[in-house]
Design an enzyme around this catalytic site. Sequence first.
Site, PDB file in Angstrom:
ATOM      1  N   ASP A  17       0.832  -1.211   0.000  1.00  0.00           N
ATOM      2  CA  ASP A  17       0.000   0.000   0.000  1.00  0.00           C
ATOM      3  C   ASP A  17       0.862   1.255   0.000  1.00  0.00           C
ATOM      4  OD1 ASP A  17      -2.350   1.398  -0.003  1.00  0.00           O
ATOM      5  OD2 ASP A  17      -3.053   0.701   1.939  1.00  0.00           O
ATOM      6  N   HIS A 207      -7.884  -1.507   8.608  1.00  0.00           N
ATOM      7  CA  HIS A 207      -6.833  -0.918   7.759  1.00  0.00           C
ATOM      8  C   HIS A 207      -7.321   0.500   7.494  1.00  0.00           C
ATOM      9  CE1 HIS A 207      -4.527  -1.276   3.694  1.00  0.00           C
ATOM     10  NE2 HIS A 207      -5.039  -0.065   3.735  1.00  0.00           N
ATOM     11  N   CYS A 240      -4.260   4.861  -2.313  1.00  0.00           N
ATOM     12  CA  CYS A 240      -4.713   4.115  -3.488  1.00  0.00           C
ATOM     13  C   CYS A 240      -4.726   5.050  -4.698  1.00  0.00           C
ATOM     14  CB  CYS A 240      -6.116   3.560  -3.239  1.00  0.00           C
ATOM     15  SG  CYS A 240      -6.848   2.821  -4.706  1.00  0.00           S
TER      16      CYS A 240
HETATM   17  N1  COA Z   1      -1.636  -9.047 -13.657  1.00  0.00           N
HETATM   18  C1  COA Z   1      -1.088  -8.934 -14.884  1.00  0.00           C
HETATM   19  N2  COA Z   1      -1.805  -8.851 -16.017  1.00  0.00           N
HETATM   20  C2  COA Z   1      -3.128  -8.889 -15.909  1.00  0.00           C
HETATM   21  C3  COA Z   1      -3.752  -8.979 -14.669  1.00  0.00           C
HETATM   22  C4  COA Z   1      -2.962  -9.066 -13.510  1.00  0.00           C
HETATM   23  N3  COA Z   1      -3.488  -9.161 -12.293  1.00  0.00           N
HETATM   24  N4  COA Z   1      -5.079  -8.970 -14.843  1.00  0.00           N
HETATM   25  C5  COA Z   1      -5.306  -8.886 -16.158  1.00  0.00           C
HETATM   26  N5  COA Z   1      -4.132  -8.837 -16.823  1.00  0.00           N
HETATM   27  C6  COA Z   1      -3.958  -8.744 -18.254  1.00  0.00           C
HETATM   28  C7  COA Z   1      -4.788  -9.788 -18.993  1.00  0.00           C
HETATM   29  O1  COA Z   1      -4.038 -10.972 -19.139  1.00  0.00           O
HETATM   30  C8  COA Z   1      -5.061  -9.119 -20.287  1.00  0.00           C
HETATM   31  O2  COA Z   1      -3.869  -9.166 -21.057  1.00  0.00           O
HETATM   32  P1  COA Z   1      -3.909  -9.252 -22.640  1.00  0.00           P
HETATM   33  O3  COA Z   1      -4.624  -8.019 -23.070  1.00  0.00           O
HETATM   34  O4  COA Z   1      -2.479  -9.310 -23.008  1.00  0.00           O
HETATM   35  O5  COA Z   1      -4.682 -10.504 -22.905  1.00  0.00           O
HETATM   36  C9  COA Z   1      -5.259  -7.673 -19.887  1.00  0.00           C
HETATM   37  O6  COA Z   1      -4.556  -7.517 -18.665  1.00  0.00           O
HETATM   38  C10 COA Z   1      -6.706  -7.250 -19.733  1.00  0.00           C
HETATM   39  O7  COA Z   1      -7.358  -8.101 -18.790  1.00  0.00           O
HETATM   40  P2  COA Z   1      -8.659  -7.641 -17.988  1.00  0.00           P
HETATM   41  O8  COA Z   1      -9.094  -8.711 -17.084  1.00  0.00           O
HETATM   42  O9  COA Z   1      -9.671  -7.141 -19.002  1.00  0.00           O
HETATM   43  O10 COA Z   1      -8.105  -6.502 -17.103  1.00  0.00           O
HETATM   44  P3  COA Z   1      -8.537  -4.986 -17.047  1.00  0.00           P
HETATM   45  O11 COA Z   1      -7.911  -4.239 -18.171  1.00  0.00           O
HETATM   46  O12 COA Z   1     -10.015  -4.903 -16.881  1.00  0.00           O
HETATM   47  O13 COA Z   1      -7.806  -4.523 -15.697  1.00  0.00           O
HETATM   48  C11 COA Z   1      -7.212  -5.024 -13.437  1.00  0.00           C
HETATM   49  C12 COA Z   1      -8.304  -4.953 -14.469  1.00  0.00           C
HETATM   50  C13 COA Z   1      -7.854  -5.437 -12.150  1.00  0.00           C
HETATM   51  C14 COA Z   1      -6.216  -6.063 -13.845  1.00  0.00           C
HETATM   52  C15 COA Z   1      -6.486  -3.680 -13.297  1.00  0.00           C
HETATM   53  O14 COA Z   1      -7.461  -2.676 -13.184  1.00  0.00           O
HETATM   54  C16 COA Z   1      -5.591  -3.628 -12.093  1.00  0.00           C
HETATM   55  O15 COA Z   1      -4.568  -4.299 -12.039  1.00  0.00           O
HETATM   56  N6  COA Z   1      -5.891  -2.779 -11.120  1.00  0.00           N
HETATM   57  C17 COA Z   1      -5.069  -2.596  -9.952  1.00  0.00           C
HETATM   58  C18 COA Z   1      -5.860  -2.122  -8.813  1.00  0.00           C
HETATM   59  C19 COA Z   1      -4.988  -1.838  -7.633  1.00  0.00           C
HETATM   60  O16 COA Z   1      -3.936  -2.385  -7.420  1.00  0.00           O
HETATM   61  N7  COA Z   1      -5.450  -0.885  -6.790  1.00  0.00           N
HETATM   62  C20 COA Z   1      -4.776  -0.492  -5.622  1.00  0.00           C
HETATM   63  C21 COA Z   1      -4.890  -1.471  -4.512  1.00  0.00           C
HETATM   64  S1  COA Z   1      -6.489  -1.597  -3.808  1.00  0.00           S
HETATM   65 ZN    ZN Z   2      -4.953   1.083   1.963  1.00  0.00          ZN
END
Ligand code: COA
Ligand code: ZN
Length: 303
Positions: A17, A207, A240
Site C-alpha cells: 500500500d 486498515h 490508493c
Molecule cells: N496481472 C497482470 N496482467 C493482468 C492482470 C494481472 N493481475 N489482470 C489482467 N491482466 C492482463 C490480462 O491478461 C489481459 O492481457 P492481454 O490483453 O495481453 O490478454 C489484460 O490484462 C486485460 O485483462 P482484464 O481482465 O480485461 O483486465 P482490465 O484491463 O479490466 O484490468 C485489473 C483490471 C484489475 C487487472 C487492473 O485494473 C488492475 O490491475 N488494477 C489494480 C488495482 C490496484 O492495485 N489498486 C490499488 C490497490 S487496492
Molecule cells: Zn490502503
Amino acid sequence: MNTYPNKVELVEVGPRDGFQSIKEFIPTELKKEIIDRLVDAGCTTVQVTSFVHPKAIPQMQDAREVAQYVLEKYPGLRAYALVPNLRGAQNAYEAGLREISYVISVSPGHNMANVRRTLDESFAELGTILSTYPDMKVVLDAATTFGCPFDGEATLQQVMDYVQRAYDLGIRDIDLCDTIGVAAPVQVERTVLALREKFPDVTFGVHIHDTRNMGMACSLVAMQCGLTRVSTTVGGLGGCPFAPGASGNTASEDFVYMAQKMGIDTGVDFEKLLDTAKYLREKVPGNYSGHQINIQKPQCTMG
Ligand code: COA
Ligand code: ZN
C-alpha cells in the site's frame, strides 16, 4: 471500563500500500532491503507486493521477484500479496505464495475505478479463485468500507450484505479498509460490533488511512471492540492511486508505540521500526503520515 487485547497482529502493508502510491519506480533491491529491515524489526505478517496489471500500477511490475525473494529468505514469515482478479491470483500462486488478499470494494463506484469490475463480477471471480486454488488462504480486503470518493458513505446494511456475500463463499478473514481515511471512531465501533455479532466466526481486521489523523483513534476503537489484527504502513506511507484524496496510512511505528505503552504485544521493536521509517523517507519521497520524532532517553548526570 474498556478492555484491550494482550496481543495484536500487526500487518505491515507498506511494501504494497505504501509503495503503490509512489510513481517513480523504487529499485527492487531497495524494496527487498526495506522488507529485510521490517522483518528484522520483528514484523511477522507482511503484505509484500501486489499482482496487478503492470499498466495499472507500474511500481508493482517486480511482484514476482519480490515475492520469491521473501519466500526463499523468510520461510516462517506470513507473507502475502494483494490481487485484484483471477489472473493476479494465478500469478501469485505461480510465484509460490499460498496466501493472498483479494480486493473488492464495498462501493460499486470504487470497485469499478479500482478493478474495472462490478461487485457481481468481483464476487464471481472470488468464487472461481477459491475453487481453483483450494490450498490458497484468502483474506478479503473490503475497500471503502467506511466511505467512498465516488459513492459516499455505505450504509451499515450495505456492509453487512457485502460480508454476507463473502461469508457465503466461505471467506472467514476480512480486513475492513478505510481506503480514503474518512472514518470516525464511532463509525468503526458501530460497524465492528454489528459485524462481530452477526459473524462471530469471521476474523476481522482494520486498515485505516490517516487523512484527518483518525487512524490511531479508529484502530484503538477497533481493538476495544475486540479486533486483534491491524494493518499499518511503515512511515505511514500510502494511498490508493484509484481513489482521489487517498492519503497515507496509519503509521506502523506510531501504532507500535501506542501498543507498547498500553502493554499490548505486537512483537515489533519500536526503535528499529522508526529507524526504518526514517531510512525510507530519506530514500523515497512520498506521502507519509507518521511522526518522525525520536525522543532521546534522558541522560542521568547525577552520578
Ligand atoms: N496481472 C497482470 N496482467 C493482468 C492482470 C494481472 N493481475 N489482470 C489482467 N491482466 C492482463 C490480462 O491478461 C489481459 O492481457 P492481454 O490483453 O495481453 O490478454 C489484460 O490484462 C486485460 O485483462 P482484464 O481482465 O480485461 O483486465 P482490465 O484491463 O479490466 O484490468 C485489473 C483490471 C484489475 C487487472 C487492473 O485494473 C488492475 O490491475 N488494477 C489494480 C488495482 C490496484 O492495485 N489498486 C490499488 C490497490 S487496492
Ligand atoms: Zn490502503
